[in-house]
Structures are given as structure tokens and as C-alpha cells.
Design a protein around this motif. Structure first.
Motif: not given
Length: 176
Positions: A99-124
Motif C-alpha cells: 500500500t505504501d509502494l515500498v520498492w527495492a528495485e536496486s536490490l535486483l541489480y546487485v548480482p549483475d553489477r558485482a559480476y560485471e565488476h569481477l569479470t569485466g563482462e555482462e552476466w549472460d
């Protein structure tokens, strides 16, 4: 990473100041996960997916759009293990998030961003093609060969026996 490690990481990265959209939490998680190894990032992604999946129930988000429902479930995860488990026990606990529209969309991108940082590639995340296709069981009783093949699939290995009927040998059907 096991489930306890996942929740400890969430708790250890939650800021002490209000973080309504979980932006600070996501940044801290990404920084910690980007320190490696990749296996930890993958474990985090699997645990996040499982936590979101467990909240994917009609009684939680019947009035929300698909995106809003996903972001709201992510907010429940971002709130920590205690809040998450309260919501699992009592769907009424989900109402304030929805009801208060509490969202945490940014949490969904955490693994992909960390993976890209570690490998230099997008996570396929395209699933690998199985070396041998899985036979679909025939209509009627399941033969043991088909059951053995089904038990070798990643879904069965992760979820395990779904059916509680011994008559069919513990198939993956929820229909019995």
C-alpha cells in the motif's frame, strides 16, 4: 553461499539510516560482492531468486502490476530476515509494503553489477543447452527411466520431490 550467509550479508550491509528504496543497501552489497569470488556472487543471486520466489504468491500481490509486485517483494527481502519471515508467516504483514509502494528495485541489480565488476563482462544468464533432452513422461503412470532422467535435472535437484504420493514414485507434479 548458503541461506544463512545470504541473510547475514543483507543484515551486515543494511545502513543504520532510513533507506526507503534500498539504494544504500544495494551499493554496499555490490561493493562487498565485487570483492569476489564469483561463486559468492552466484550464490547471492540464487538465494535472492529463491527468496523472491517464496514471496511470489497470489495473496501478496493480486492488486499490483508485475513490476510493482517484484519491487515490493525485493523491499521485503531488503528489510531483513526477520521482516521477511514475518511476511511468509502472515500475508497481512505484506500490506504496508504494497500500500505504501515500498520498492527495492536496486536490490535486483546487485548480482549483475558485482559480476560485471569481477569479470569485466555482462552476466549472460542464458541457460546452457542440455546435452540430452529430457523425455516428457507419457500420459499415465511414470516409468522408472523417465523418473530417473527427471531426477537428474537441475530443477529436481534444487527443489526435490514435490509430489508426496508414493504411487507415482515422487514425481514433479503438484496435481496429486
Amino acid at each position: 553461499m548458503d541461506e544463512n550467509g545470504f541473510w547475514q550479508l543483507i543484515e551486515g550491509c543494511r545502513p543504520e539510516v532510513p533507506d526507503p528504496d534500498a539504494e544504500h543497501l544495494a551499493a554496499m552489497l555490490t561493493t562487498r560482492l565485487a570483492a569476489g569470488p564469483v561463486a559468492v556472487v552466484i550464490g547471492f543471486a540464487e538465494n535472492l531468486s529463491w527468496a523472491l520466489y517464496r514471496l511470489d504468491r497470489r495473496e501478496y500481490g493480486s492488486d499490483l502490476s508485475g513490476d510493482a509486485f517484484l519491487y515490493t517483494r525485493a523491499a521485503v527481502v531488503a528489510a531483513g530476515r526477520e521482516a521477511y519471515e514475518r511476511v511468509l508467516r502472515d500475508p497481512a504483514e505484506f500490506v504496508p509494503y504494497a500500500t505504501d509502494l515500498v520498492w527495492a528495485e536496486s536490490l535486483l541489480y546487485v548480482p549483475d553489477r558485482a559480476y560485471e565488476h569481477l569479470t569485466g563482462e555482462e552476466w549472460d544468464r542464458t541457460p546452457a543447452t542440455p546435452t540430452s533432452p529430457i523425455r516428457m513422461p507419457p500420459v499415465g503412470p511414470v516409468d522408472s527411466h523417465v523418473l530417473r532422467n527427471a531426477m537428474r535435472t537441475p530443477v529436481y535437484q534444487r527443489v526435490g520431490r514435490v509430489c508426496s504420493s508414493d504411487a507415482c514414485g515422487g514425481c514433479l507434479s503438484r496435481a496429486h
